[in-house]
Design an enzyme around this catalytic site. Structure first.
Site, PDB file in Angstrom:
ATOM      1  N   ASP A   1      16.571 -49.885  52.692  1.00 48.42           N
ATOM      2  CA  ASP A   1      15.988 -50.077  51.361  1.00 48.42           C
ATOM      3  C   ASP A   1      15.206 -51.390  51.336  1.00 48.42           C
ATOM      4  OD1 ASP A   1      15.464 -49.744  48.587  1.00 48.42           O
ATOM      5  OD2 ASP A   1      17.289 -50.840  48.079  1.00 48.42           O
TER       6      ASP A   1
ATOM      7  N   ASN B   1      19.020 -40.395  56.452  1.00 49.23           N
ATOM      8  CA  ASN B   1      19.555 -39.398  57.368  1.00 49.23           C
ATOM      9  C   ASN B   1      20.163 -40.152  58.546  1.00 49.23           C
ATOM     10  OD1 ASN B   1      18.657 -36.758  56.175  1.00 49.23           O
ATOM     11  ND2 ASN B   1      16.707 -37.829  56.284  1.00 49.23           N
TER      12      ASN B   1
ATOM     13  N   ARG C   1       1.155 -45.327  40.605  1.00 49.17           N
ATOM     14  CA  ARG C   1       2.243 -46.304  40.754  1.00 49.17           C
ATOM     15  C   ARG C   1       3.341 -45.822  41.699  1.00 49.17           C
ATOM     16  NH1 ARG C   1       4.885 -47.077  35.608  1.00 49.17           N
ATOM     17  NH2 ARG C   1       6.043 -48.687  36.696  1.00 49.17           N
ATOM     18  N   LYS C   2       3.319 -44.555  42.080  1.00 46.31           N
ATOM     19  CA  LYS C   2       4.333 -44.008  42.993  1.00 46.31           C
ATOM     20  C   LYS C   2       3.917 -44.285  44.435  1.00 46.31           C
ATOM     21  CE  LYS C   2       5.773 -40.184  40.035  1.00 46.31           C
ATOM     22  NZ  LYS C   2       5.884 -38.718  39.960  1.00 46.31           N
TER      23      LYS C   2
END
Length: 184
Positions: A83, A105, A128-129
């Site tokens: 992350d 995974n 924005r994604k």
């Protein structure tokens, strides 16, 4: 394939969006007390991301307190590493963002004492994604992790609201951080 030669493409597209500017530099950390990269967090992961072409890379040997099952790294610590690494991809693309969805995974357990090289890149963007992908490999080229995430680009006002709620100690740490001017 990753730059180390490991095969890790069961769940990833492999599409790499080039950085928007050739001379982009990454900050050494984004918040001084961050669990993933902050130098003031003695209990954190302590990753040191850097650019390698259009990818963000970092090596990490997990400390013993990140043990999950006997002799292996806890899956949550592994997820935090990826992350954080993928979050730095957003900074490299000059678009700070927050994680909206994270998918990990686990292709094999990571033994404690193993150095994992994480490689992350932006794979897609729509307004924005922003989507990132990453792999985790060892020195022998074995693939341990494939990860992907959706980030939402956020503005500076997001952090201003957070700063208003900080304790005096946190504000002092932030002042030291701001002197370095590390956030885009």
């Amino acid at each position: 394939m990753t730059s180390a030669g490991a095969t890790c493409w069961q769940h990833l597209s492999g599409t790499v969006i080039p950085l928007p500017e050739p001379d982009v530099t990454l900050p050494p950390y984004h918040i001084a007390w961050c669990f993933g990269c902050g130098p003031e967090n003695a209990h954190g992961l302590g990753i040191k991301p850097r650019l390698n072409g259009d990818r963000v890379v970092a090596e990490l040997e997990f400390s013993p307190w990140f043990q999950g099952g006997p002799g292996v790294v806890h899956g949550g610590a592994t997820a935090a590493f990826f992350d954080e690494l993928m979050g730095f991809v957003m900074l490299a693309h000059l678009a700070p963002g927050v994680t909206a969805k994270l998918e990990i995974n686990y292709t094999r357990p990571i033994p404690l004492g193993t150095t994992i090289r994480g490689e992350a890149w932006m794979s897609a963007r729509d307004g924005r994604k922003m989507w990132a992908e990453a792999v985790g490999i060892d020195e022998a080229g074995h693939c341990f992790v494939e990860a992907k995430a959706l980030f939402i680009e956020i503005g500076v006002e997001h952090f201003a609201r957070i700063a208003e709620a900080m304790t005096p100690e946190q504000r002092e740490a932030m002042a030291r951080y701001q002197e370095g001017g590390y956030y885009p």
